[in-house]
Design a protein around this motif. Sequence first.
Motif, PDB file in Angstrom:
ATOM      1  N   UNK A 184       0.817  -1.211   0.000  1.00 50.40           N
ATOM      2  CA  UNK A 184       0.000   0.000   0.000  1.00 50.40           C
ATOM      3  C   UNK A 184       0.854   1.265   0.000  1.00 50.40           C
ATOM      4  N   UNK A 185       1.670   1.411   1.087  1.00 47.50           N
ATOM      5  CA  UNK A 185       2.482   2.628   1.198  1.00 47.50           C
ATOM      6  C   UNK A 185       3.415   2.756  -0.001  1.00 47.50           C
ATOM      7  N   UNK A 186       4.020   1.611  -0.341  1.00 47.70           N
ATOM      8  CA  UNK A 186       5.027   1.620  -1.394  1.00 47.70           C
ATOM      9  C   UNK A 186       4.437   2.096  -2.724  1.00 47.70           C
ATOM     10  N   UNK A 187       3.290   1.485  -3.108  1.00 47.41           N
ATOM     11  CA  UNK A 187       2.708   1.844  -4.396  1.00 47.41           C
ATOM     12  C   UNK A 187       2.240   3.292  -4.447  1.00 47.41           C
ATOM     13  N   UNK A 188       1.648   3.737  -3.336  1.00 46.75           N
ATOM     14  CA  UNK A 188       1.158   5.114  -3.325  1.00 46.75           C
ATOM     15  C   UNK A 188       2.308   6.113  -3.264  1.00 46.75           C
ATOM     16  N   UNK A 189       3.187   5.908  -2.276  1.00 50.52           N
ATOM     17  CA  UNK A 189       4.242   6.898  -2.030  1.00 50.52           C
ATOM     18  C   UNK A 189       5.377   6.842  -3.043  1.00 50.52           C
ATOM     19  N   UNK A 190       5.473   5.728  -3.769  1.00 51.53           N
ATOM     20  CA  UNK A 190       6.531   5.654  -4.784  1.00 51.53           C
ATOM     21  C   UNK A 190       6.078   6.341  -6.070  1.00 51.53           C
ATOM     22  N   UNK A 191       4.786   6.618  -6.169  1.00 50.91           N
ATOM     23  CA  UNK A 191       4.265   7.236  -7.393  1.00 50.91           C
ATOM     24  C   UNK A 191       4.030   6.205  -8.476  1.00 50.91           C
ATOM     25  N   UNK A 192       3.690   4.976  -8.060  1.00 49.85           N
ATOM     26  CA  UNK A 192       3.488   3.910  -9.046  1.00 49.85           C
ATOM     27  C   UNK A 192       2.153   4.042  -9.779  1.00 49.85           C
ATOM     28  N   UNK A 193       1.199   4.774  -9.199  1.00 48.83           N
ATOM     29  CA  UNK A 193      -0.103   4.922  -9.842  1.00 48.83           C
ATOM     30  C   UNK A 193      -0.264   6.268 -10.551  1.00 48.83           C
ATOM     31  N   UNK A 194       0.298   7.300  -9.950  1.00 51.04           N
ATOM     32  CA  UNK A 194       0.175   8.635 -10.543  1.00 51.04           C
ATOM     33  C   UNK A 194       1.372   9.476 -10.088  1.00 51.04           C
ATOM     34  N   UNK A 195       1.711  10.540 -10.824  1.00 46.05           N
ATOM     35  CA  UNK A 195       2.846  11.370 -10.409  1.00 46.05           C
ATOM     36  C   UNK A 195       2.544  12.035  -9.064  1.00 46.05           C
ATOM     37  N   UNK A 196       3.519  11.986  -8.177  1.00 48.17           N
ATOM     38  CA  UNK A 196       3.274  12.479  -6.817  1.00 48.17           C
ATOM     39  C   UNK A 196       3.037  13.982  -6.758  1.00 48.17           C
ATOM     40  N   UNK A 197       3.551  14.720  -7.762  1.00 50.22           N
ATOM     41  CA  UNK A 197       3.414  16.176  -7.681  1.00 50.22           C
ATOM     42  C   UNK A 197       2.004  16.675  -8.026  1.00 50.22           C
ATOM     43  N   UNK A 198       1.060  15.737  -8.243  1.00 50.51           N
ATOM     44  CA  UNK A 198      -0.331  16.190  -8.402  1.00 50.51           C
ATOM     45  C   UNK A 198      -0.974  16.339  -7.013  1.00 50.51           C
ATOM     46  N   UNK A 199      -0.293  15.807  -5.989  1.00 53.89           N
ATOM     47  CA  UNK A 199      -0.821  15.893  -4.617  1.00 53.89           C
ATOM     48  C   UNK A 199      -0.644  17.320  -4.078  1.00 53.89           C
TER      49      UNK A 199
ATOM     50  N   UNK B  45      -8.509   3.007   0.456  1.00 50.64           N
ATOM     51  CA  UNK B  45      -9.798   3.599   0.072  1.00 50.64           C
ATOM     52  C   UNK B  45      -9.681   5.120  -0.008  1.00 50.64           C
ATOM     53  N   UNK B  46      -9.130   5.723   1.047  1.00 50.72           N
ATOM     54  CA  UNK B  46      -9.084   7.187   1.069  1.00 50.72           C
ATOM     55  C   UNK B  46      -8.035   7.738   0.115  1.00 50.72           C
ATOM     56  N   UNK B  47      -6.979   6.967  -0.124  1.00 52.91           N
ATOM     57  CA  UNK B  47      -5.971   7.369  -1.113  1.00 52.91           C
ATOM     58  C   UNK B  47      -6.601   7.498  -2.496  1.00 52.91           C
ATOM     59  N   UNK B  48      -7.422   6.496  -2.843  1.00 48.34           N
ATOM     60  CA  UNK B  48      -8.108   6.529  -4.149  1.00 48.34           C
ATOM     61  C   UNK B  48      -9.098   7.697  -4.195  1.00 48.34           C
ATOM     62  N   UNK B  49      -9.805   7.870  -3.074  1.00 48.09           N
ATOM     63  CA  UNK B  49     -10.804   8.942  -3.002  1.00 48.09           C
ATOM     64  C   UNK B  49     -10.145  10.319  -3.184  1.00 48.09           C
ATOM     65  N   UNK B  50      -9.003  10.499  -2.538  1.00 46.11           N
ATOM     66  CA  UNK B  50      -8.289  11.779  -2.643  1.00 46.11           C
ATOM     67  C   UNK B  50      -7.819  12.004  -4.087  1.00 46.11           C
ATOM     68  N   UNK B  51      -7.345  10.923  -4.714  1.00 51.60           N
ATOM     69  CA  UNK B  51      -6.905  11.040  -6.114  1.00 51.60           C
ATOM     70  C   UNK B  51      -8.069  11.480  -7.003  1.00 51.60           C
ATOM     71  N   UNK B  52      -9.226  10.848  -6.803  1.00 57.37           N
ATOM     72  CA  UNK B  52     -10.417  11.230  -7.574  1.00 57.37           C
ATOM     73  C   UNK B  52     -10.745  12.716  -7.351  1.00 57.37           C
ATOM     74  N   UNK B  53     -10.696  13.114  -6.071  1.00 57.87           N
ATOM     75  CA  UNK B  53     -11.050  14.497  -5.733  1.00 57.87           C
ATOM     76  C   UNK B  53     -10.112  15.483  -6.432  1.00 57.87           C
ATOM     77  N   UNK B  54      -8.809  15.121  -6.409  1.00 56.94           N
ATOM     78  CA  UNK B  54      -7.820  15.991  -7.056  1.00 56.94           C
ATOM     79  C   UNK B  54      -8.109  16.118  -8.549  1.00 56.94           C
ATOM     80  N   UNK B  55      -8.465  15.002  -9.156  1.00 57.16           N
ATOM     81  CA  UNK B  55      -8.755  15.025 -10.597  1.00 57.16           C
ATOM     82  C   UNK B  55     -10.021  15.846 -10.865  1.00 57.16           C
TER      83      UNK B  55
END
Lengths: 266, 270
Positions: A184-199, B45-55
Amino acid sequence: MKKYWRIAKMALEEHLVYRLNIFLWRFRNVVFLFSLIAFWQAVFAGKGEIFGYQKQQLFTYVIGASILKALVFSSRVADLAGMIKSGEVVHKFLLKPWQVIGVFFSRDLAVKLTDIFFTLAEAFVLIKLMRLPIYWPEERETIWLFSLSCFLAIFLFFFLSFLLSLTAFWVDNVWAPRWLFGAIFLNFFAGAFFPLDILPRPLFQLINLTPFPYLVYFPLKIYLGQLKRGEIYQGIFLLSFWLVFFVLFTRWTWQKGLKNYSPWGG
Amino acid sequence: MKRWEIEDWFHSFRVYLAWVKMVWLRHLQYRFNAFASSLGTLFWIFGTLITYRLIFNRVNTLAGWSWQQMLVLYGIYNLWWGLMNTFFNGGLKLADYVRQGGLDSVLLWPGKALFYASMKFEPVSVVHSLVGVIIFLFSLKTAAVEFRPGNFFLAAVLLLNSFLLAYFVSILFGVSSFWWVENRNFTEFFWLWETLAKYPSEFFADHKLLYWAVYSILPVVFIAVVPAEVILGKTRPMAILGAFLVTIFFGFLTQKVWSLGLKRYTGVSR
């Protein structure tokens, strides 16, 4: 060195035994990547740029992340936890004339080789099939720096994952910690799903304090030419720092764990 | 249904309840595990939700779905996912039974063999279902969905239908171990649902093959999208009919494949 080469060869053969299994595993990966691209295509519908990324850059990031996941995250180190729990680690490693880290790294190389081969082929087919715009860097130095960051990222992930498996010395069931940190942490925080700078900026800066972004996000930002020279060198310095830290910490934990270890039977 | 058959089902259900209690007590032994997996679920769950919200901060709609509508879909999806993983995908266990020889003893138990072999209770996923309910209720408020009892009833029936569909498909994947010893990726393949069921089918409209697949061989559209459409008043009668027909087809196929597999099975015993 020869023995580690043999181990890698055996791991490769073992990995390719069940062909239908491999086909299904790859098919699953293709559909996953396909759906991710379809998702971003829906996001980009009628838009030229989003989050500061042009279409070409974002699709390069998505495809690049899947390739880097194959290169960096493909690993068999998770098996170590089970071996510690079952006591196998004694007769498979401690009583044999080889280093446990060397054995697992050789096995990892074999898995990475197959993964990267299949992922590159699939990415090529998807790029052609879906007519995806892909970015190619022009400067040779960018390619070198990207390759260096990938090389360091492979080792960083290896030691991080190894360390997680070592928790089996102290915890009865390591599935949950591995899943929480390793997936979980790895995939999210590594930016494996989306570029982190959109956060949001504060969250992005917080994540940057961890070693995770250096596994996928950082190499891809180098590839996309979105980092200045100074930022790249600073990033490579931090990546090297994390690597040295995890090498030392892993060695220390392994020795501590062995002192604490008492397997049954065998 | 004859009287003894009803009694047989009641007996099986009582056995299931006793088993659930046992699994729960075993689960409580590993509290850190329970905590870590719950934390992981929330994060996911909330990680995905936040991503959706950002988009959705940058776009008004995604393939014709607004943020509020996507929230309804995501709530239903998580509710389905949590309950499915808690109770309904036990068919995947069949592969382990077959591989390790445990199926012999299951077949000898008095009662419904397939029911026993596929019964499931995964306490870790209860958190997922609860969060799904919360997101769903919140989404109803955010999307200002008008309460139409008929629509809600139909959506509930469709959701039950999607649990059945997942149950049948999980058995199909599990039963494949009668023919293929190493079928780990058959079961991994099942988790593709996790990826695809949360997207509206319009996402795949430009890709004909995938669009066709999500309505047929990988019928993920019927899981959360069709119930969400009913609640949002975007009902498509053909999609609703399709959902029931696909489940009936997979139910029939499961029964056939299970019978065929049993004929082929040569126990290893344990």
